[in-house]
Design an enzyme around this catalytic site. Structure first.
Site, PDB file in Angstrom:
ATOM      1  N   HIS A  97     -15.045  34.335  -7.145  1.00 35.88           N
ATOM      2  CA  HIS A  97     -14.512  35.663  -7.446  1.00 35.88           C
ATOM      3  C   HIS A  97     -13.249  35.622  -8.309  1.00 35.88           C
ATOM      4  O   HIS A  97     -12.802  36.662  -8.779  1.00 35.88           O
ATOM      5  CB  HIS A  97     -14.194  36.423  -6.149  1.00 35.88           C
ATOM      6  CG  HIS A  97     -15.395  36.887  -5.400  1.00 35.88           C
ATOM      7  ND1 HIS A  97     -16.273  36.016  -4.809  1.00 35.88           N
ATOM      8  CD2 HIS A  97     -15.867  38.135  -5.151  1.00 35.88           C
ATOM      9  CE1 HIS A  97     -17.233  36.700  -4.210  1.00 35.88           C
ATOM     10  NE2 HIS A  97     -17.009  37.977  -4.413  1.00 35.88           N
ATOM     11  N   ILE A 148     -21.096  35.505 -13.756  1.00 33.98           N
ATOM     12  CA  ILE A 148     -21.626  35.681 -15.109  1.00 33.98           C
ATOM     13  C   ILE A 148     -22.540  34.533 -15.545  1.00 33.98           C
ATOM     14  O   ILE A 148     -23.292  34.668 -16.515  1.00 33.98           O
ATOM     15  CB  ILE A 148     -20.469  35.874 -16.113  1.00 33.98           C
ATOM     16  CG1 ILE A 148     -20.916  36.691 -17.327  1.00 33.98           C
ATOM     17  CG2 ILE A 148     -19.879  34.517 -16.533  1.00 33.98           C
ATOM     18  CD1 ILE A 148     -19.771  37.186 -18.191  1.00 33.98           C
ATOM     19  N   GLN A 181     -19.867  42.266 -11.908  1.00 31.47           N
ATOM     20  CA  GLN A 181     -18.951  42.638 -10.830  1.00 31.47           C
ATOM     21  C   GLN A 181     -17.761  41.692 -10.674  1.00 31.47           C
ATOM     22  O   GLN A 181     -16.645  42.112 -10.413  1.00 31.47           O
ATOM     23  CB  GLN A 181     -19.728  42.735  -9.520  1.00 31.47           C
ATOM     24  CG  GLN A 181     -19.051  43.575  -8.467  1.00 31.47           C
ATOM     25  CD  GLN A 181     -19.995  43.898  -7.334  1.00 31.47           C
ATOM     26  OE1 GLN A 181     -20.373  43.033  -6.551  1.00 31.47           O
ATOM     27  NE2 GLN A 181     -20.391  45.159  -7.227  1.00 31.47           N
ATOM     28  N   GLU A 210     -27.564  39.891 -12.489  1.00 33.81           N
ATOM     29  CA  GLU A 210     -26.742  39.862 -13.695  1.00 33.81           C
ATOM     30  C   GLU A 210     -27.568  39.649 -14.964  1.00 33.81           C
ATOM     31  O   GLU A 210     -27.281  40.253 -16.016  1.00 33.81           O
ATOM     32  CB  GLU A 210     -25.675  38.775 -13.573  1.00 33.81           C
ATOM     33  CG  GLU A 210     -24.539  39.114 -12.613  1.00 33.81           C
ATOM     34  CD  GLU A 210     -24.940  38.973 -11.152  1.00 33.81           C
ATOM     35  OE1 GLU A 210     -24.239  39.551 -10.286  1.00 33.81           O
ATOM     36  OE2 GLU A 210     -25.951  38.283 -10.866  1.00 33.81           O
TER      37      GLU A 210
END
Length: 326
Positions: free
Chosen positions: A129, A87, A82, A60
């Site tokens: 997620h 992040i 994703q 990332e």
């Protein structure tokens, strides 16, 4: 007009941007050949090739660092993280470089960069997620944060973000990707970043929210309408900049405010809204502001996530409490 899911609207928007402007590029993990983990970018590599649809390593910080370099050198990258829970690895690039470049270069450079990421709960996803981390980035001057709740807004706001001369974090609610279809114009259009939408006019209570809770709140508004309680529902759409004027105008009329969001409660965006209303419209209030949010814990295991998220029972309790407050 075509009936579209949010996934289809975002895909079409990226395609339109790529067709219109040769400086637009797309990069991220699996965005090319696989079309992204949710197939949001499906088919784009076949039309635009590997030079503009770029599959990146699982890194990332490298994705955002590369996109940042592209953006200050004449390109308009759309970078995908994703899942929003991933992040953190790019926080330094986003907060220290992307968001600050116009300020620390005294306007010599700017970063016309869009960072896309799916977020939010209710889809039975594993750890990291389903996090809603918008508050972290609303505290980052120089960065705009956009969170649409439907396909029409997603298209108009994403095109506005791509055309913006400054960086935009564009957060896409996973739960709503394919939850419903609605009519979306086939032609390009933009929705101003920083402008909330009043979805329902009302006189008794203002409810402010954004992202996934909006769908449930629309149903709750109709339930309470049958009970003779008139709710004004505001979809914030943009977290930064915050359209506090629309909320103040509504609260001045209804005199009551409930704020609903999925993110944890402490120091969330709801707390900022409550503080601003206290500063600007406190004498309009006849009851305390109530926040219905996620709890102050990591996002839970799937067996209890429906209880952790704002749900019908918790929101109804808040409405009943504020409407009967004396």
């Amino acid at each position: 007009m075509t009936e579209m899911t949010m996934v289809q609207a975002i895909n079409q928007t990226i395609e339109l941007a790529l067709e219109k402007d040769p400086s637009v590029v797309l990069l991220g993990e699996d965005v090319g050949t696989n079309g992204g983990v949710f197939r949001v970018t499906d088919g784009l590599i076949n039309k635009f090739g590997k030079d503009r649809i770029i599959d990146t390593p699982l890194a990332e910080s490298a994705i955002i660092g590369t996109a940042f370099g592209m953006s200050i050198n004449g390109l308009k990258p759309i970078a995908e993280i994703q899942f929003m829970g991933f992040i953190y690895e790019a926080m330094d690039q986003i907060a220290s470089q992307v968001a600050r470049i116009r300020f620390k270069s005294a306007g010599r450079f700017n970063a016309p960069l869009v960072i896309r990421s799916p977020y939010g709960g209710g889809v039975r996803a594993p750890e990291l997620h389903s996090d809603s981390l918008e508050a972290l980035f609303s505290h980052t001057p120089g960065l705009k944060v956009v969170m649409p709740s439907n396909a029409y807004d997603a298209k108009g706001l994403l095109l506005a973000a791509i055309e913006d001369e400054d960086p935009v974090l564009f957060l896409e609610p996973m739960k709503l990707y394919r939850a419903f279809k609605e009519e979306v114009p086939d032609h390009p259009y933009t929705i101003p970043i920083g402008k909330a939408a009043t979805l329902e006019e009302g006189n008794d209570i203002t409810i402010v929210s954004w992202g996934p809770p909006i769908i449930l709140l629309k149903k709750i508004v109709q339930i309470y309408k049958q009970k003779g309680i008139s709710i004004e529902l505001i979809d914030l759409r943009t977290i930064a900049p915050l359209d506090i004027e629309t909320i103040v105008k509504s609260v001045t009329k209804t005199e009551r405010l409930v704020i609903v969001h999925e993110a944890v409660k402490t120091n969330g965006v709801g707390a900022e809204i409550a503080a601003l209303i206290s500063e600007r419209a406190i004498f309009s209030l006849v009851a305390p502001i109530i926040r219905v949010t996620g709890f102050d814990s990591p996002y839970p295991v799937t067996t209890v996530e429906e209880e952790w998220l704002p749900n019908l029972e918790r929101i109804s309790d808040a409405i009943d409490q504020i409407i009967t407050y004396d």
